[in-house]
Write an enzyme that holds these catalytic residues in place. Sequence first.
Site, PDB file in Angstrom:
ATOM      1  N   ARG A  54       6.939  -1.279   5.550  1.00  0.00           N
ATOM      2  CA  ARG A  54       7.992  -1.846   4.709  1.00  0.00           C
ATOM      3  C   ARG A  54       7.814  -3.358   4.728  1.00  0.00           C
ATOM      4  O   ARG A  54       6.954  -3.883   5.420  1.00  0.00           O
ATOM      5  CB  ARG A  54       9.413  -1.390   5.115  1.00  0.00           C
ATOM      6  CG  ARG A  54       9.670  -0.997   6.520  1.00  0.00           C
ATOM      7  CD  ARG A  54       9.596  -2.125   7.494  1.00  0.00           C
ATOM      8  NE  ARG A  54      10.402  -3.247   7.065  1.00  0.00           N
ATOM      9  CZ  ARG A  54      10.210  -4.495   7.411  1.00  0.00           C
ATOM     10  NH1 ARG A  54       9.221  -4.822   8.221  1.00  0.00           N
ATOM     11  NH2 ARG A  54      10.980  -5.457   6.968  1.00  0.00           N
ATOM     12  N   GLY A  55       8.665  -4.045   3.933  1.00  0.00           N
ATOM     13  CA  GLY A  55       8.490  -5.488   3.790  1.00  0.00           C
ATOM     14  C   GLY A  55       7.597  -5.760   2.581  1.00  0.00           C
ATOM     15  O   GLY A  55       6.565  -5.094   2.395  1.00  0.00           O
ATOM     16  N   ARG A  94       9.092   2.296  -4.346  1.00  0.00           N
ATOM     17  CA  ARG A  94      10.234   1.429  -4.024  1.00  0.00           C
ATOM     18  C   ARG A  94      10.387   0.416  -5.164  1.00  0.00           C
ATOM     19  O   ARG A  94       9.408  -0.213  -5.572  1.00  0.00           O
ATOM     20  CB  ARG A  94      10.027   0.716  -2.683  1.00  0.00           C
ATOM     21  CG  ARG A  94      10.014   1.703  -1.504  1.00  0.00           C
ATOM     22  CD  ARG A  94      10.213   1.020  -0.180  1.00  0.00           C
ATOM     23  NE  ARG A  94      11.557   0.510  -0.022  1.00  0.00           N
ATOM     24  CZ  ARG A  94      11.914  -0.339   0.956  1.00  0.00           C
ATOM     25  NH1 ARG A  94      11.008  -0.771   1.815  1.00  0.00           N
ATOM     26  NH2 ARG A  94      13.156  -0.754   1.064  1.00  0.00           N
ATOM     27  N   GLN A 207      16.330  -3.441  10.771  1.00  0.00           N
ATOM     28  CA  GLN A 207      15.016  -4.120  10.855  1.00  0.00           C
ATOM     29  C   GLN A 207      15.047  -5.278  11.853  1.00  0.00           C
ATOM     30  O   GLN A 207      14.045  -5.577  12.503  1.00  0.00           O
ATOM     31  CB  GLN A 207      14.619  -4.662   9.469  1.00  0.00           C
ATOM     32  CG  GLN A 207      14.155  -3.626   8.477  1.00  0.00           C
ATOM     33  CD  GLN A 207      15.280  -3.115   7.615  1.00  0.00           C
ATOM     34  OE1 GLN A 207      16.451  -3.161   7.981  1.00  0.00           O
ATOM     35  NE2 GLN A 207      14.941  -2.604   6.440  1.00  0.00           N
ATOM     36  N   ASP A 248      12.174 -10.197  -1.430  1.00  0.00           N
ATOM     37  CA  ASP A 248      11.407  -9.095  -2.014  1.00  0.00           C
ATOM     38  C   ASP A 248      11.047  -9.350  -3.468  1.00  0.00           C
ATOM     39  O   ASP A 248      10.091  -8.787  -3.988  1.00  0.00           O
ATOM     40  CB  ASP A 248      12.187  -7.790  -1.896  1.00  0.00           C
ATOM     41  CG  ASP A 248      12.260  -7.364  -0.440  1.00  0.00           C
ATOM     42  OD1 ASP A 248      13.078  -7.946   0.298  1.00  0.00           O
ATOM     43  OD2 ASP A 248      11.481  -6.490  -0.042  1.00  0.00           O
ATOM     44  N   ASN A 258      16.904 -10.192  -1.543  1.00  0.00           N
ATOM     45  CA  ASN A 258      16.467  -9.944  -0.165  1.00  0.00           C
ATOM     46  C   ASN A 258      17.397  -8.889   0.435  1.00  0.00           C
ATOM     47  O   ASN A 258      18.350  -8.429  -0.207  1.00  0.00           O
ATOM     48  CB  ASN A 258      16.475 -11.239   0.650  1.00  0.00           C
ATOM     49  CG  ASN A 258      15.730 -11.083   1.966  1.00  0.00           C
ATOM     50  OD1 ASN A 258      14.617 -10.553   1.986  1.00  0.00           O
ATOM     51  ND2 ASN A 258      16.326 -11.508   3.059  1.00  0.00           N
ATOM     52  N   LYS A 259      17.118  -8.510   1.664  1.00  0.00           N
ATOM     53  CA  LYS A 259      17.856  -7.435   2.333  1.00  0.00           C
ATOM     54  C   LYS A 259      19.369  -7.615   2.201  1.00  0.00           C
ATOM     55  O   LYS A 259      19.874  -8.732   2.312  1.00  0.00           O
ATOM     56  CB  LYS A 259      17.431  -7.397   3.801  1.00  0.00           C
ATOM     57  CG  LYS A 259      18.025  -6.280   4.627  1.00  0.00           C
ATOM     58  CD  LYS A 259      17.859  -4.912   4.012  1.00  0.00           C
ATOM     59  CE  LYS A 259      16.410  -4.535   3.778  1.00  0.00           C
ATOM     60  NZ  LYS A 259      16.275  -3.305   2.943  1.00  0.00           N
TER      61      LYS A 259
HETATM   62  O1  MRU Z   1      13.669  -2.561   3.134  1.00  0.00           O
HETATM   63  P1  MRU Z   1      12.619  -3.476   3.705  1.00  0.00           P
HETATM   64  O2  MRU Z   1      12.569  -3.452   5.189  1.00  0.00           O
HETATM   65  O3  MRU Z   1      11.278  -3.259   3.066  1.00  0.00           O
HETATM   66  O4  MRU Z   1      13.116  -4.895   3.261  1.00  0.00           O
HETATM   67  C1  MRU Z   1      12.508  -6.075   3.717  1.00  0.00           C
HETATM   68  C2  MRU Z   1      13.373  -7.229   3.477  1.00  0.00           C
HETATM   69  O5  MRU Z   1      14.238  -7.230   2.652  1.00  0.00           O
HETATM   70  C3  MRU Z   1      13.159  -8.399   4.314  1.00  0.00           C
HETATM   71  O6  MRU Z   1      14.387  -9.070   4.391  1.00  0.00           O
HETATM   72  C4  MRU Z   1      12.179  -9.387   3.871  1.00  0.00           C
HETATM   73  O7  MRU Z   1      12.763 -10.625   3.842  1.00  0.00           O
HETATM   74  C5  MRU Z   1      11.587  -9.270   2.566  1.00  0.00           C
HETATM   75  S1  MRU Z   1      10.061  -8.574   2.781  1.00  0.00           S
HETATM   76  C6  MRU Z   1       9.202  -9.897   3.374  1.00  0.00           C
END
Ligand code: MRU
Length: 368
Positions: A54-55, A94, A207, A248, A258-259
């Site tokens: 992920r990421g 995704r 995470q 993202d 972002n998350k």
């Molecule tokens: O759902 P994920 O774990 O893939 O999401 C990742 C994120 O949103 C992280 O916050 C990150 O900042 C972006 S990916 C580098």
Amino acid sequence: MHIAGKPYRTIWPSATDHAIIKIIDQRHLPHRFVIEELRTVAKVCTSIRDMHVRGAGLIGATAGFGMHLAALTAPEPDFAAFMQQAANDLVQTRPTASNLAWAVNRQLVAIEQEKSIAAKRARAFVVACEIADEDAEFCRRIGEHGKEIIAALSRKKNGAVVNILTHCNAGWLAFVDYGSATAPIYAAHAAGIPVHVWVDETRPWLQGAKLTAWELKEEGVPHTLIADNTGGHLMQHGLVDMVIVGTDRTTRCGDVANKIGTYLKALAAHDNGVPFYVALPSSTFDWAIRDGLGEIPIEQRSGREITHIKGLNEAAEMTTIAIAPPNTSTLNYGFDVTPARLITGLISERGVMKASEEDILRLYPEKK
Ligand code: MRU
């Protein structure tokens, strides 16, 4: 970066057989270190969808290797159709991270340029390795640029510890190496600048608790794990010098997805005059869009991620337990959008810029 002192990347081809791609299966961290072998594009899709990887950066690199595996198994008469289907399948795993479609399109364009099937297969492997190497190198450069911001804060504090808050995991586990948000932290730490990281646990997938805390520990960076809602309180008491998060998908005007929960941290930082930086390799820009709120697709995931929690029980076995009443209604958005106006600066491989179309294009003039 390092695990028990040994250097690792998050994805790599087997040294003896390029038809085997190895990943760290992140579902088991921090309790178990499991390396998984991927041999088909279908397995690659599962690994992205179910978050073995992920990421944003790592999703892109994994998709690049997925196209390589697809090219190896594509039947010669239907090569183009098979590759297009593989591309479609990968892109649908995704929806939010723009690196995914970016990597798949880069592969499609490269493969198209070659005439023979053998040349297409060879090129797909080269491009997958290029995507991974570039991701690592861009994150290393983000570290160098971001380190200067931390160094300036350190000078302002007469060398006292710089306290940095981060949300989710934009660490090396979210990329091929170094990370985006963590790269400046690792670079500052390596340069002897005293830093301390507030790690948001990052419900519901955790995470921060599972991955960021683990990788900072492996690198020896001082850190403290906090519940998600703690950051605002820390900022009100002057305990946060800066926030650095990843992204993202970032629009050409500097809105950032972002998350989930990042927006609330940006609001708290704005209210308390705490600088709020977003670190990203350019593969995370979506140059086709301007309005983050209106145009970035936000992933919704299973409510089970909220109602259940996975970890080690007292017998040190991996266990999943329910934490909500049975059949509780849930809504599980994976990301939110932080508008450009709340962002102090973007840190990319080309340097630091304001979150505005004008300043982003100053560093990326070819996107005008
Ligand atoms: O759902 P994920 O774990 O893939 O999401 C990742 C994120 O949103 C992280 O916050 C990150 O900042 C972006 S990916 C580098």
